[in-house]
Design a protein around this motif. Structure first.
Motif, short mmCIF file in Angstrom:
data_model
loop_
_atom_site.label_atom_id
_atom_site.label_comp_id
_atom_site.label_asym_id
_atom_site.label_seq_id
_atom_site.Cartn_x
_atom_site.Cartn_y
_atom_site.Cartn_z
N GLY A 66 41.78 76.87 21.35
CA GLY A 66 41.55 75.73 22.29
C GLY A 66 41.66 74.23 21.47
O GLY A 66 42.12 74.10 20.35
N GLY A 67 41.29 73.18 21.90
CA GLY A 67 41.34 71.73 21.18
C GLY A 67 40.32 71.68 20.20
O GLY A 67 39.38 72.61 19.87
N ILE A 68 40.37 70.63 19.63
CA ILE A 68 39.61 70.19 18.49
C ILE A 68 38.49 69.34 19.09
O ILE A 68 38.70 68.15 19.79
CB ILE A 68 40.08 69.58 17.34
N PRO A 69 37.15 69.73 19.36
CA PRO A 69 36.15 68.98 19.72
C PRO A 69 36.09 67.45 19.32
O PRO A 69 36.14 67.03 18.08
CB PRO A 69 34.69 69.46 19.57
N GLY A 70 35.89 66.46 20.26
CA GLY A 70 35.87 65.02 19.69
C GLY A 70 37.19 64.20 19.52
O GLY A 70 37.09 63.25 19.13
N VAL A 71 38.35 65.01 19.79
CA VAL A 71 39.78 64.59 19.59
C VAL A 71 39.89 64.08 21.25
O VAL A 71 40.28 64.83 21.95
CB VAL A 71 40.62 65.10 19.22
N PRO A 72 39.84 62.87 21.67
CA PRO A 72 40.22 62.54 22.83
C PRO A 72 41.43 62.67 23.36
O PRO A 72 42.40 63.03 22.62
CB PRO A 72 40.12 60.67 22.99
N ASP A 73 41.80 62.83 24.66
CA ASP A 73 42.99 63.03 25.40
C ASP A 73 43.77 61.98 24.79
O ASP A 73 43.62 60.87 24.98
CB ASP A 73 42.95 63.12 26.86
N GLY A 74 45.34 62.36 24.80
CA GLY A 74 46.43 61.44 24.33
C GLY A 74 46.05 60.90 22.83
O GLY A 74 46.77 60.13 22.38
N HIS A 75 45.39 61.86 22.05
CA HIS A 75 45.18 61.43 20.75
C HIS A 75 45.17 62.74 19.91
O HIS A 75 45.39 63.97 20.44
CB HIS A 75 43.76 60.74 20.42
N VAL A 76 45.96 62.52 18.64
CA VAL A 76 45.96 63.65 17.58
C VAL A 76 45.35 63.41 16.39
O VAL A 76 45.27 62.10 16.16
CB VAL A 76 47.44 63.93 17.49
N LEU A 77 44.89 64.33 15.66
CA LEU A 77 44.21 64.12 14.36
C LEU A 77 45.29 64.55 13.19
O LEU A 77 46.05 65.87 13.33
CB LEU A 77 43.15 65.12 14.37
N LYS A 78 45.46 63.86 12.18
CA LYS A 78 46.33 64.15 11.09
C LYS A 78 45.66 64.06 9.74
O LYS A 78 44.49 63.44 9.75
CB LYS A 78 47.51 63.03 11.16
N GLY A 79 46.18 64.69 8.78
CA GLY A 79 45.54 64.43 7.39
C GLY A 79 44.20 64.99 7.19
O GLY A 79 43.42 64.49 6.23
N PHE A 80 43.72 66.01 8.09
CA PHE A 80 42.72 66.50 7.80
C PHE A 80 42.73 67.91 7.00
O PHE A 80 43.73 68.34 6.77
CB PHE A 80 41.75 66.77 9.07
N ALA A 81 41.26 68.36 6.68
CA ALA A 81 41.50 69.71 5.85
C ALA A 81 40.77 70.85 6.87
O ALA A 81 40.11 70.51 7.45
CB ALA A 81 40.50 69.46 4.79
N VAL A 82 41.31 71.78 6.55
CA VAL A 82 40.97 73.21 7.35
C VAL A 82 40.80 74.04 6.15
O VAL A 82 41.57 74.63 5.60
CB VAL A 82 41.97 73.92 8.56
N VAL A 83 39.33 74.58 6.15
CA VAL A 83 38.86 75.33 5.01
C VAL A 83 37.99 76.45 5.44
O VAL A 83 37.28 76.30 6.37
CB VAL A 83 38.41 74.51 3.88
N ALA A 84 37.94 77.49 5.03
CA ALA A 84 37.14 78.82 5.47
C ALA A 84 36.21 79.06 4.42
O ALA A 84 36.35 79.14 3.21
CB ALA A 84 37.92 79.99 5.66
N VAL A 85 34.89 79.19 4.89
CA VAL A 85 33.71 79.72 4.23
C VAL A 85 32.86 80.71 4.96
O VAL A 85 32.50 80.65 5.92
CB VAL A 85 32.79 78.56 3.58
N GLY A 86 32.84 81.93 4.25
CA GLY A 86 32.18 82.83 5.17
C GLY A 86 33.04 83.25 6.18
O GLY A 86 34.07 83.50 6.53
N GLU A 87 32.24 83.48 7.34
CA GLU A 87 33.13 83.52 8.84
C GLU A 87 33.21 82.51 9.48
O GLU A 87 33.07 82.48 10.74
CB GLU A 87 32.28 84.65 9.39
N SER A 88 33.26 81.13 8.84
CA SER A 88 33.29 79.81 9.56
C SER A 88 34.68 79.09 8.93
O SER A 88 35.04 79.19 8.03
CB SER A 88 32.29 79.08 9.28
N VAL A 89 35.10 78.32 9.99
CA VAL A 89 36.37 77.67 9.63
C VAL A 89 35.68 76.11 9.70
O VAL A 89 35.18 75.84 10.85
CB VAL A 89 37.58 77.78 10.44
N PHE A 90 36.04 75.14 8.57
CA PHE A 90 35.66 73.82 8.76
C PHE A 90 36.94 72.76 8.82
O PHE A 90 37.70 72.95 8.32
CB PHE A 90 34.97 73.44 7.62
N VAL A 91 36.89 71.91 9.95
CA VAL A 91 37.69 70.99 10.03
C VAL A 91 37.13 69.52 9.55
O VAL A 91 36.13 69.22 10.13
CB VAL A 91 37.97 70.96 11.48
#
Length: 396
Positions: A66-91
């Motif tokens: 699905g999409g990333i919560p909090g990113v408005p329509d017509g917008h994109v997020l760049k330069g962020f980090a995606v990292v996993a700890v345990g059974e979770s993924v952090f953006v």
């Protein structure tokens, strides 16, 4: 200052979007064996929408979460980090951009909107997004890696004006849902890469500047900034036991920021830099000699040569690398012509390199096309990669 001890736990709930799919899918697929409970996550963009996606090696299946919560329509997020700890993924963090259509819908123009401190957590098992405490310092293009059950970040850009990195670092405790400051690095860096190795959080390469003070200058004289290949080719390591940063001169060696560096069975591997995500081979780092060398039997001028189904005109759109056991998984996308000359489609393939393969006995490289939740296993239009990927091992 922040501690690097402890384990991951839950965060305050935000909303439930997307689906985590089945728990442990052991269908025959890309890796087989111990890959049944593994998920690999990355973020992409289709037009003006971010897309959070998952590849399951055990089932050889690729799907959109699905999409990333909090990113408005017509917008994109760049330069962020995606990292996993345990059974979770952090953006984590990133630069929000408004995306406008140009040239009749075939091109896009991005306008910077702001730098985010937002942190989101995706619970892989529940398929649920949760809001976390924000970064102490909004940033993008920074180094990030899990370390001892915590998440460390360092460097990056904190403003849309100018191109000057920060030396600030911080650490996230998921159990307490809190960010704490770490000591500043000795250099200001951005476009740097983070990896945990030999118990330390390594911040490698990037565009770096060091501060030099003139002892003879009168008080109040501005500190001079110095940038050279010496800074850009170095790494800084946060020593978890001593709580201090240490410099490793020449760890990256190239005057071009790295793309990804991953740790496998006590060794570091890289496959490219920020200009070329695939340099034609896999490199392995020798910590004693402080050099990178070509991994045996990894050389390939083009990874598309592994896929006989691709037409000669196929162009690589993206490439990102994840670790599963002792294998490097390369998630790759190729642009191929559509049904007419004016349309294009994206074909997603997965290539894997076994770092423990015995030359002449077990082939090091393999390649496969994952099953997609799209018709004919292809996707209309071009697909952009907006993050590195990370792997999650689900417990049984």
């Amino acid at each position: 200052m922040g501690s690097l001890q402890g384990d991951v736990a839950t965060s305050p709930s935000l909303s439930s979007t997307g689906s985590s799919g089945s728990g442990n899918d052991n269908n025959a697929g890309g890796g087989g064996g111990s890959t049944g409970g593994v998920r690999i996550y990355a973020c992409f963009a289709y037009g003006g929408t971010n897309s959070f996606e998952c590849y399951e090696p055990g089932a050889n299946r690729w799907r959109r979460v699905g999409g990333i919560p909090g990113v408005p329509d017509g917008h994109v997020l760049k330069g962020f980090a995606v990292v996993a700890v345990g059974e979770s993924v952090f953006v984590i963090g990133g630069r929000l951009c408004r995306r406008d259509v140009a040239d009749g819908g075939s091109e896009y123009h991005d306008t910077d909107v702001g730098v985010r401190a937002d942190v989101l957590r995706y619970d892989v098992r529940r398929g649920e997004w949760l809001a976390c405490a924000p970064l102490l310092l909004p940033r993008f293009d920074f180094a990030c890696a899990p370390c001892r059950g915590r998440i460390c970040v360092a460097g990056g850009l904190c403003s849309l004006s100018g191109a000057r990195g920060t030396a600030a670092a911080e650490v996230y405790d998921a159990e307490e849902n809190r960010w704490s400051p770490l000591p500043d690095m000795s250099t200001m860096r951005y476009k740097c890469v983070g990896v945990t190795w030999q118990g330390g959080f390594h911040v490698v390469g990037g565009f770096a500047e060091s501060t030099t003070a003139d002892a003879s200058a009168p008080p109040g004289t501005p500190t001079m900034l110095h940038s050279s290949a010496l800074e850009r080719s170095s790494a800084e390591v946060f020593n978890c036991h001593r709580g201090v940063w240490e410099i490793i001169p020449g760890m990256w060696q190239l005057d071009v920021p790295p793309n990804q560096i991953v740790a496998v069975a006590g060794r570091l591997f890289s496959s490219g830099d920020c200009l070329n995500s695939w340099k034609g081979h896999v490199e392995v780092y020798d910590g004693e000699l402080n050099i990178w060398s070509v991994m045996d039997h990894s050389a390939l001028p083009d990874l598309s040569l592994l896929a006989s189904s691709l037409p000669p005109s196929a162009q690589q759109l993206y490439l990102t690398m994840a670790v599963v056991d002792r294998q490097l998984y390369f998630l790759a996308g190729y642009e191929v012509a559509g049904d007419d000359d004016d349309t294009y489609r994206t074909v997603s393939l997965v290539h894997s390199f076994d770092t423990s393969a015995v030359p002449g006995i077990v082939p090091a490289w393999s390649s496969f096309q994952p099953k997609m939740d799209h018709e004919h296993n292809v996707e209309d239009g071009s697909k952009e990669l907006f993050s590195q990927c990370c792997s999650v091992q689900l417990s049984s």
